[in-house]
Each structure stands twice: as C-alpha cells, then as structure tokens.
Design a protein around this motif. Structure first.
Motif, short mmCIF file in Angstrom:
data_model
loop_
_atom_site.label_atom_id
_atom_site.label_comp_id
_atom_site.label_asym_id
_atom_site.label_seq_id
_atom_site.Cartn_x
_atom_site.Cartn_y
_atom_site.Cartn_z
N PRO A 164 0.53 2.42 -9.72
CA PRO A 164 -0.72 1.74 -9.62
C PRO A 164 -0.52 0.29 -10.47
CG PRO A 164 -0.89 4.17 -10.12
CD PRO A 164 0.50 3.60 -10.48
N ALA A 223 -1.09 7.77 -2.87
CA ALA A 223 -2.37 7.37 -3.58
C ALA A 223 -3.14 8.51 -3.91
CB ALA A 223 -3.13 6.55 -2.40
N ARG A 228 -5.77 7.29 -6.77
CA ARG A 228 -6.23 6.28 -6.36
C ARG A 228 -6.73 5.97 -5.04
NH1 ARG A 228 -7.11 3.83 -10.80
NH2 ARG A 228 -7.21 1.68 -9.62
N PRO A 229 -7.46 4.87 -4.79
CA PRO A 229 -7.95 4.69 -3.36
C PRO A 229 -6.68 4.14 -2.58
CG PRO A 229 -9.22 3.32 -4.79
CD PRO A 229 -8.01 3.89 -5.79
N SER A 230 -6.94 4.69 -1.39
CA SER A 230 -5.54 4.57 -0.39
C SER A 230 -5.33 3.13 0.11
CB SER A 230 -5.88 5.56 0.95
OG SER A 230 -7.03 5.13 1.36
N HIS A 231 -6.61 2.31 -0.20
CA HIS A 231 -6.32 0.99 0.35
C HIS A 231 -5.70 -0.05 -0.81
CE1 HIS A 231 -10.31 0.93 -1.71
NE2 HIS A 231 -9.81 -0.12 -2.01
N GLU A 232 -5.58 0.44 -1.92
CA GLU A 232 -5.21 -0.25 -3.08
C GLU A 232 -3.69 -0.38 -3.02
OE1 GLU A 232 -6.93 0.43 -7.14
OE2 GLU A 232 -5.35 1.37 -7.34
N VAL A 233 -3.16 -1.60 -3.44
CA VAL A 233 -1.78 -2.01 -3.46
C VAL A 233 -1.16 -1.20 -4.84
CG1 VAL A 233 -2.00 -3.87 -1.89
CG2 VAL A 233 -1.98 -4.15 -4.44
N ALA A 234 -0.04 -1.05 -4.65
CA ALA A 234 0.73 -0.71 -5.96
C ALA A 234 1.96 -1.28 -5.90
CB ALA A 234 0.80 0.74 -6.01
N ARG A 273 0.78 -1.35 -0.19
CA ARG A 273 0.02 -0.06 0.11
C ARG A 273 0.84 0.98 0.00
NH1 ARG A 273 -4.04 -0.48 4.76
NH2 ARG A 273 -3.81 2.00 4.60
#
Length: 189
Positions: free
Chosen positions: A101, A68, A73-79, A62
């Motif tokens: 992302p 993010a 991008r949503p803050s919970h999404e991994v990258a 994350r």
C-alpha cells in the motif's frame, strides 16, 4: 469461451491455512503451502546452482479487490504491485505477487521498490521487525486471472498461498503461486 476477469475471480477463494484438510491437498504440496520459513531460502537449497529471479513488472496499480481487503485498504486505492518469477535453471517454479500500500511506502518501505532482481524474501526474513500474518491458501484452475498471469500451461491446477507481512509496523501482502514444475523437480522431498 472466454471468462471475464471478474467472473474468473469469483471461482476461487482463499482459505485459512490452518483449516486445510490433509485429504484435500497432496502431501508434498501441503508442505510448501504451509512452509513457515523463507520460501526463497528453501528454493535456493533445492536449486543451489541455478536459482534466479525474473522481475516481470513493478508499478503503481489498483490491487485486486481481495488483496485490498486482506490489507484493510479501500479497493479503489492504488498500490505498488511487484510480480516476479522464481526459477531454477530457467524453469519457473513460483510466480509471486507483492502488494505494498502507498501508506506503507510513505512510512519506511520505499526501499522495497528498489529490489530489482533481489528476492523480497531475503529482505523480509532478515529484518528483526518482520511479523507474518496467517497463511491463506488457494487452488487456482485455468480461467482464473492469477492462473493466467502465472504463465502456467494448459489445464494444470495451481496451488497458492498468501500472507500479510508487517515490516517496521507497515503491512504488505505477498502471494506465491506454485507451478507444477516444482513438484516434478522434487526439491525438499
């Protein structure tokens, strides 16, 4: 006294580079922060016989909340997060952090996960589809999470910059934190 990661992150803000007041940043530092060209190329020119890149880590994780947000991008999404140190003869000049992302990886940027010790700047500035968003600037003090990750010693203040780059219409965030050894070495004066 230790400071939590979330508390330390609240103590520093990114500012638009175009609003940077001359009086708030030393002249030499300002030139590096607002450099429009390839940082990799400028560092190579300043250290022609000993420039190298150390890959510290590259993994799915994350990103920081502000990273993010900068990427939309949503803050919970991994990258994919890649951290490197750009060095001259073994001395760290710049700590860089790139956030890509997952949708960008799925839409043509997967090759960026195979750079190894090759600088990302070489790829970005060689690609005719590359565009660069506005430069943002930060002043990091000890206790900030990114200050600690940079490997800076003691109570030295670090200056950093970041930009959202678009490559093949896909965004990625590149943040660069300048260590004091760069100012002391004086390349590009």
């Amino acid at each position: 006294m230790s400071i939590s990661r979330s508390a330390a992150l609240r103590h520093a803000r990114w500012y638009r580079g175009c609003r940077l007041h001359r009086s708030s940043v030393p002249g030499l530092v300002r030139g590096w922060l607002l450099e429009p060209g390839s940082l990799t190329q400028r560092l190579r020119q300043g250290c022609p016989d000993g420039f190298h890149l150390d890959l510290l880590e590259q993994r799915l994780m994350r990103p920081l909340r502000d990273e993010a947000l900068a990427l939309g991008r949503p803050s919970h999404e991994v990258a994919m997060v890649r951290q490197v140190r750009l060095c001259c003869k073994g001395v760290v000049w710049v700590h860089a952090r790139t956030v890509i992302p997952l949708p960008s990886l799925e839409r043509g940027l997967r090759r960026l996960t195979r750079l190894g010790a090759r600088p990302l700047g070489e790829v970005l500035f060689a690609d005719p589809t590359m565009t660069r968003g506005e430069v943002e600037v930060i002043r990091l003090t000890p206790g900030h999470f990114l200050h600690a990750q940079s490997g800076a010693a003691g109570d030295e203040v670090l200056w950093g910059r970041r930009s959202v780059f678009t490559l093949q219409r896909q965004p990625l965030l590149v943040s660069e934190f300048f260590l004091p050894w760069l100012w002391r070495a004086g390349p590009g004066r």
